[in-house]
Scaffold this motif. Structure first.
Motif: not given
Length: 182
Positions: A10-15, A105-111, A25-34
């Motif tokens: 249930g714990c996810y790494i998101i890149k 800030e460089t790898n933009k990884t989320q948990i 740069y531009f990132i989509e930090s969260f998309n509920k559907y995806k």
């Protein structure tokens, strides 16, 4: 966006995908559907929080209990941290286990941290800005935690001199894993 489950169910790494050009740069930090499509979890975030910390600050291990438990999506906007997540679900195969990941800030990884987990981080750079989304509102009466130095959890926070650690008095008084309220 790459979403991969960790060894903690249930714990996810998101890149997120990073689009760079001469402007930045531009990132989509969260998309509920995806997120739902990749995890099957229908998350509704209701609160965003942000903290700024100096190098050497340790925050955690925190969580909320009962009906105020929170799932979180965490990331670093500026700087770098060692992020730690601990499974506190007594019926889980990974109860008491943890993962640690560098977020920057460089790898933009989320948990993505589900309900039933403790969370903390250790800042590795000055002026680190940490951001997190929560699926439940903060409730002071439901706040709980586990002491960062718990021997049973055996988290390697990466610092060499405990005297250089910057930690709140409140976090120093947190109970051990064995005595934590779950």
């Amino acid at each position: 966006m790459i979403i991969k489950e960790t060894k903690l169910k249930g714990c996810y790494i998101i890149k997120p995908e990073v689009f760079k050009d001469k402007r930045g740069y531009f990132i989509e930090s969260f998309n509920k559907y995806k997120f739902y499509k990749n995890t099957g979890l229908d998350i509704n975030f209701v609160q965003d929080n942000e903290s700024q910390s100096s190098k050497g600050v340790l925050r955690g291990l925190h969580y909320q209990t009962g009906k105020f438990a929170q799932a979180k999506l965490v990331r670093v906007i500026k700087g770098r941290v060692l992020d730690v997540v601990v499974d506190l679900r007594p019926d889980s195969k990974t109860f008491g286990k943890h993962i640690s990941t560098i977020l920057s800030e460089t790898n933009k990884t989320q948990i993505f941290i589900p309900k039933g987990f403790a969370h903390g981080f250790f800042t590795l750079e000055d002026m680190t800005i940490f951001s997190y989304k929560c699926d439940n509102y903060y409730n002071k009466k439901a706040e709980a935690g586990v002491i960062y130095s718990d021997k049973k959890l055996n988290v390697d926070w990466g610092f060499t001199d405990v005297n250089e650690l910057i930690i709140s008095e409140k976090d120093l008084l947190l109970p051990t894993f064995e005595n934590a309220k779950l």
